[in-house]
Design a protein around this motif. Structure first.
Motif, PDB file in Angstrom:
ATOM      1  N   ARG A  89      21.223 -56.008  15.092  1.00 21.81           N
ATOM      2  CA  ARG A  89      20.688 -56.175  13.730  1.00 21.81           C
ATOM      3  C   ARG A  89      19.375 -56.948  13.697  1.00 21.81           C
ATOM      4  O   ARG A  89      18.741 -57.047  12.660  1.00 21.81           O
ATOM      5  CB  ARG A  89      21.714 -56.907  12.856  1.00 21.81           C
TER       6      ARG A  89
ATOM      7  N   ALA B  44      17.122 -42.070  17.827  1.00 20.48           N
ATOM      8  CA  ALA B  44      17.733 -43.022  16.904  1.00 20.48           C
ATOM      9  C   ALA B  44      19.143 -42.599  16.502  1.00 20.48           C
ATOM     10  O   ALA B  44      20.025 -43.447  16.314  1.00 20.48           O
ATOM     11  CB  ALA B  44      16.849 -43.172  15.664  1.00 20.48           C
ATOM     12  N   GLU B  45      19.383 -41.293  16.390  1.00 27.64           N
ATOM     13  CA  GLU B  45      20.711 -40.833  15.985  1.00 27.64           C
ATOM     14  C   GLU B  45      21.785 -41.321  16.958  1.00 27.64           C
ATOM     15  O   GLU B  45      22.858 -41.762  16.557  1.00 27.64           O
ATOM     16  CB  GLU B  45      20.736 -39.304  15.912  1.00 27.64           C
TER      17      GLU B  45
ATOM     18  N   TYR C  61      21.609 -43.987  19.013  1.00 28.17           N
ATOM     19  CA  TYR C  61      21.761 -45.438  18.908  1.00 28.17           C
ATOM     20  C   TYR C  61      22.506 -45.835  17.637  1.00 28.17           C
ATOM     21  O   TYR C  61      23.331 -46.761  17.650  1.00 28.17           O
ATOM     22  CB  TYR C  61      20.382 -46.110  18.933  1.00 28.17           C
ATOM     23  N   LEU C  62      22.234 -45.139  16.533  1.00 30.95           N
ATOM     24  CA  LEU C  62      22.919 -45.432  15.277  1.00 30.95           C
ATOM     25  C   LEU C  62      24.389 -45.018  15.342  1.00 30.95           C
ATOM     26  O   LEU C  62      25.272 -45.744  14.864  1.00 30.95           O
ATOM     27  CB  LEU C  62      22.223 -44.703  14.122  1.00 30.95           C
ATOM     28  N   THR C  63      24.654 -43.868  15.950  1.00 28.58           N
ATOM     29  CA  THR C  63      26.025 -43.363  16.029  1.00 28.58           C
ATOM     30  C   THR C  63      26.950 -44.345  16.743  1.00 28.58           C
ATOM     31  O   THR C  63      28.091 -44.580  16.314  1.00 28.58           O
ATOM     32  CB  THR C  63      26.056 -42.006  16.755  1.00 28.58           C
TER      33      THR C  63
ATOM     34  N   SER D  25      21.339 -51.230  14.072  1.00 23.61           N
ATOM     35  CA  SER D  25      21.759 -51.085  12.677  1.00 23.61           C
ATOM     36  C   SER D  25      20.757 -50.222  11.927  1.00 23.61           C
ATOM     37  O   SER D  25      19.639 -49.977  12.402  1.00 23.61           O
ATOM     38  CB  SER D  25      21.835 -52.464  12.024  1.00 23.61           C
ATOM     39  N   SER D  26      21.162 -49.794  10.738  1.00 24.13           N
ATOM     40  CA  SER D  26      20.237 -48.995   9.919  1.00 24.13           C
ATOM     41  C   SER D  26      19.007 -49.812   9.543  1.00 24.13           C
ATOM     42  O   SER D  26      17.897 -49.302   9.468  1.00 24.13           O
ATOM     43  CB  SER D  26      20.951 -48.484   8.661  1.00 24.13           C
TER      44      SER D  26
ATOM     45  N   TYR E 229      16.702 -49.802  12.465  1.00 29.33           N
ATOM     46  CA  TYR E 229      16.036 -48.499  12.548  1.00 29.33           C
ATOM     47  C   TYR E 229      14.839 -48.449  11.591  1.00 29.33           C
ATOM     48  O   TYR E 229      13.743 -48.032  11.963  1.00 29.33           O
ATOM     49  CB  TYR E 229      17.021 -47.382  12.225  1.00 29.33           C
TER      50      TYR E 229
END
Length: 779
Positions: A607, A709-710, A712-714, A719-720, A723
């Motif tokens: 984060r 990014a998808e 890493y976010l998944t 965190s969003s 991103y």
């Protein structure tokens, strides 16, 4: 002339509102709310009487729009009164009145803010087509670093080699022309090649052994190969075939007798040759080529045959027109035994240029690009060559047909032989980087002189100042810088390789060649589109580069196959290919890897969004390494399950998860490329050049992270909010790089005469040139 127009333009009290009224009607419609707003401004005029009110009402009726003639009359009145472009609607309104009124000015400013009226829009709308001169000159900001100093860092220990190539290419013989026939282009490229071989011998002979007058500097040769891509890729390929593949195969696979017999004539261009490895039926899988070389002890000769149509040698450079011999790869058979693939010197033409007895030569035909390279097909029908024509550094055949090799295993012998030729693969990747540099340099220079749509004071904005244009060009330049350092690092590893590091060099050569050539294709396509239709013209170079670079994705190995090699080598450090009965080795490696833990990340780090953290190399490398590691562990678990629990053949198990392995191979290369960039920047002395490279390093790394990014976010690795912060930082980096855009591409060190493209020079659009006019013929 309409009565209401006369009443409006002649009313002294309403003069400050004329620009507002014109802009309000410029799009052909007027909303009731906007009409009411303008009337409220009028009420603040010092002498707003009933006559002015009636005149204004006739112009602010949404149901009674002015005619084109009325608007033109109104615009002419504003031009006459204002005289020149103004920076804002308020300034224009103020210029229409003899006396300034603060409350009216503020009201006009409020109107402009509410309805999004920009100063540049007003000026462009009112003063368009007036013939008034607008300053469209290119006044680039002073760069924050010296391009020449950055170029010195980029070229490092090989700066003299690069300058040697620039000096050679400055000769008048190296002149571009467009519209040539295929035959003419081939003749031109041959003339260039022979000029380098005869007049610039240090360039061609550098890789040759000292025993024949060379320097034994294969790394220097690769830099020469890479630097030649500043000029023409057909020359690059023909140069590489002649000196790198044909000559290189004899250097690395032959003995001293072969060196003395062939290399001087190869270096001088007297003996032109090719590299006959690829077959119609077998390209990447060289171990299974079908061409045979059977030893005849009675005549002390090898007999070369093409047993099937799929065994014909395909895409052989120098074969269709100019070559007189090739290094041929064939299955060696003697005494009734097949000993696998070996290399032979085979003449394909006689002294008078006719095909040699038993040799059939075909032209491959018209191609997508590289029209200056004479690719051909070769067929052999009982072609006899002396036993001495076997390149026997790793294996020999005696007069009686006995086979001998210091390497007993056929697999190890085969891969040892091919490993010595990895320089060709490294060269292709390195030249790809130069091709990307040239395309992006042309596109960036064009972007600084090409203007489009509104700009300050009515002038058009340079397209490089649009954020969307920066988003297309600047990350591509950043990735080119990253690939530059990865290529230079690989050349150094190749130069310093040992038996212990050779396998790693081969793995990196496969990965870097794939990533560099794909990047060059993408970057050149981006550059082409960023130049619009002009990028499609051959004279502007990019179209030719785009066409020629395409084959680099399969030249010296199909990129997808090469990345499979990367993933295999990373999975099983001793495996030469899962199809080679190495199931036990594979299972042993997988057992170890499958027990390895996945890397996690601290939730606070996931984060964390402070700027210093987001810019740091440690953070970038941590995330890239995490993705590489976890993809490999997950892949090994999937493979282990198939091999151990489902009893699937290792090769089929690997094929079953190739999508996963390709993702890992990409991740492995992304981490390696970012690491080499960081390693190159970190030790530099503090100063503007280091800062410049650090900005490029950050943009390259962040753009790579955002590309995935998808993933890493998944899995919760970012965190969003993080991103979004990374995405915002990428946008900020574009602004930081913009003032230095020209300096960044100038640091590539490509002379103007080699860029050549007219659109790269300011005089193309009728202004003073940035440096000098391009050299070259025009059709």
């Amino acid at each position: 002339m309409s009565h209401r127009t006369d009443a409006l333009v002649e009313n002294a009290e309403l003069q400050p509102l004329l620009p507002v009224i014109y802009i309000a009607w410029a799009d052909g419609t007027l909303a009731q709310a906007e009409s009411t707003h303008i009337k409220s401004i009028a009420e603040q005029l010092p002498a707003f009487d009933d006559e002015a009110q009636q005149t204004l009402d006739t112009w602010l009726d949404p149901d009674a729009p002015p005619t084109a003639t009325e608007l033109a009359r109104l615009r002419r009145r504003i031009r006459e009164q204002v005289g020149r472009r103004q920076p804002s609607l308020t300034a224009m309104s103020d210029a229409m009145s003899d006396a300034s009124d603060g409350s009216v000015n503020e009201a006009v400013a409020d109107y402009a803010r509410e309805y999004g009226v920009s100063g540049m829009g007003v000026s462009a709308e009112i003063f368009q087509d007036t013939g008034e001169p607008v300053d469209q000159s290119v006044n680039e900001p002073e760069p924050s670093f010296e391009a020449a100093k950055l170029q010195t860092i980029l070229e490092g220990d090989y700066a003299k080699k690069w300058q040697q190539v620039r000096d050679a290419l400055a000769e008048d013989i190296f002149t571009y022309s467009t519209g040539e026939s295929e035959e003419s282009q081939r003749a031109t490229v041959l003339r260039w090649l022979k000029y380098l071989a005869t007049e610039k011998q240090d360039i061609a002979i550098g890789a040759m052994p000292e025993s024949v007058g060379g320097q034994g500097d294969m790394a220097g040769f690769i830099h020469v190969f890479q630097a030649l891509a500043m000029f023409d890729l057909s020359l690059v390929v023909k140069f590489g075939v002649q000196f790198g593949l044909f000559g290189g195969s004899i250097i690395f696979l032959g003995n001293d007798d072969h060196h003395q017999k062939y290399l001087p004539d190869i270096a001088s261009g007297k003996l032109l040759g090719g590299f006959a490895m690829t077959e119609s039926g077998h390209g990447s899988n060289v171990q299974e080529v079908e061409t045979t070389a059977t030893f005849d002890a009675d005549t002390d000769e090898f007999v070369i045959n093409t047993p099937t149509m799929s065994a014909r040698k395909e895409w052989i450079g120098n074969a269709a027109r100019d070559g007189h011999a090739v290094t041929l790869f064939a299955q060696l058979a003697t005494g009734g035994e097949n000993y696998g693939v070996h290399a032979f010197i085979v003449p394909i033409r006689t002294d008078d240029g006719e095909p040699a007895p038993g040799v059939r030569i075909e032209d491959c035909g018209s191609k997508m690009g590289l029209d200056g390279v004479d690719n051909g097909r070769l067929y052999f029908d009982n072609v006899r060559i002396p036993r001495e024509n076997l390149l026997d550094r790793y294996a020999s055949v005696a007069e009686n047909g006995d086979y001998d090799s210091p390497i007993s295993g056929s697999n190890k012998r085969f891969f040892t032989m091919l490993g010595t030729l990895v320089g060709g693969r490294i060269s292709v990747g390195a030249a790809s980087v130069t091709a990307a540099k040239k395309s992006l340099a042309i596109a960036t220079r064009y972007a600084t002189v090409r203007r489009q749509f509104g700009g300050a004071d009515g002038s058009e904005l340079r397209i490089i100042d649009y954020k969307t244009h920066q988003m297309r060009l600047f990350p591509a330049i950043a990735h080119t810088y990253a690939m530059h350092f990865a290529a230079f690092d690989l050349i150094a590893r190749f130069r310093d390789r040992t038996d212990e590091t050779a396998r790693e060099v081969e793995t990196l050569a496969a990965g870097i060649k794939s990533m560099a050539s794909w990047h060059a294709i993408d970057a050149t396509q981006t550059a082409r589109e960023c130049c619009g239709g002009l990028g499609f013209l051959a004279e502007n170079q990019i179209a030719t580069i785009r066409r020629d670079i395409d084959v680099f994705a399969t030249f010296e190995g199909d990129n997808t196959v090469l990345l499979n090699l990367v993933s295999k080598n990373r999975l099983a450090s001793f495996a030469k290919g899962f199809e080679q009965n190495l199931a036990l080795t594979l299972v042993r490696e997988l057992t170890s890897m499958a027990r390895t833990e996945l890397i996690d990340i601290n939730p606070l780090t996931a984060r964390k969004t402070d700027e210093d953290h987001l810019r740091s190399a440690d953070f970038h490398l941590e995330l890239l390494k995490l993705r590489k590691h976890n993809l490999l562990v997950a892949a090994s678990r999937r493979l282990y399950k198939r091999v151990q629990q489902e009893d699937m053949e290792p090769f089929m198990a690997f094929s079953d998860i190739q999508d996963h392995m390709m993702a890992f191979a990409h991740a492995d290369m992304h981490h390696h490329i970012a690491q080499t960039f960081a390693d190159a920047v970190e030790p530099l002395a503090d100063g503007p050049e280091k800062d410049a490279l650090e900005r490029m390093r950050q943009l390259s790394a962040i753009d790579t992270l955002l590309e995935h990014a998808e993933w890493y976010l998944t899995y919760g690795y970012i965190s969003s909010g993080k991103y979004k912060a990374l995405r915002n930082l990428r946008g900020a980096l574009l602004g930081e790089i913009r003032p230095d855009a020209l300096a960044y591409v100038e640091a590539f060190g490509i002379p103007d005469e080699l860029l050549s493209a007219p659109i790269a020079f300011e005089n193309y659009v009728g202004r003073e040139p940035l440096k000098q006019a391009p050299r070259g013929e025009r059709p």
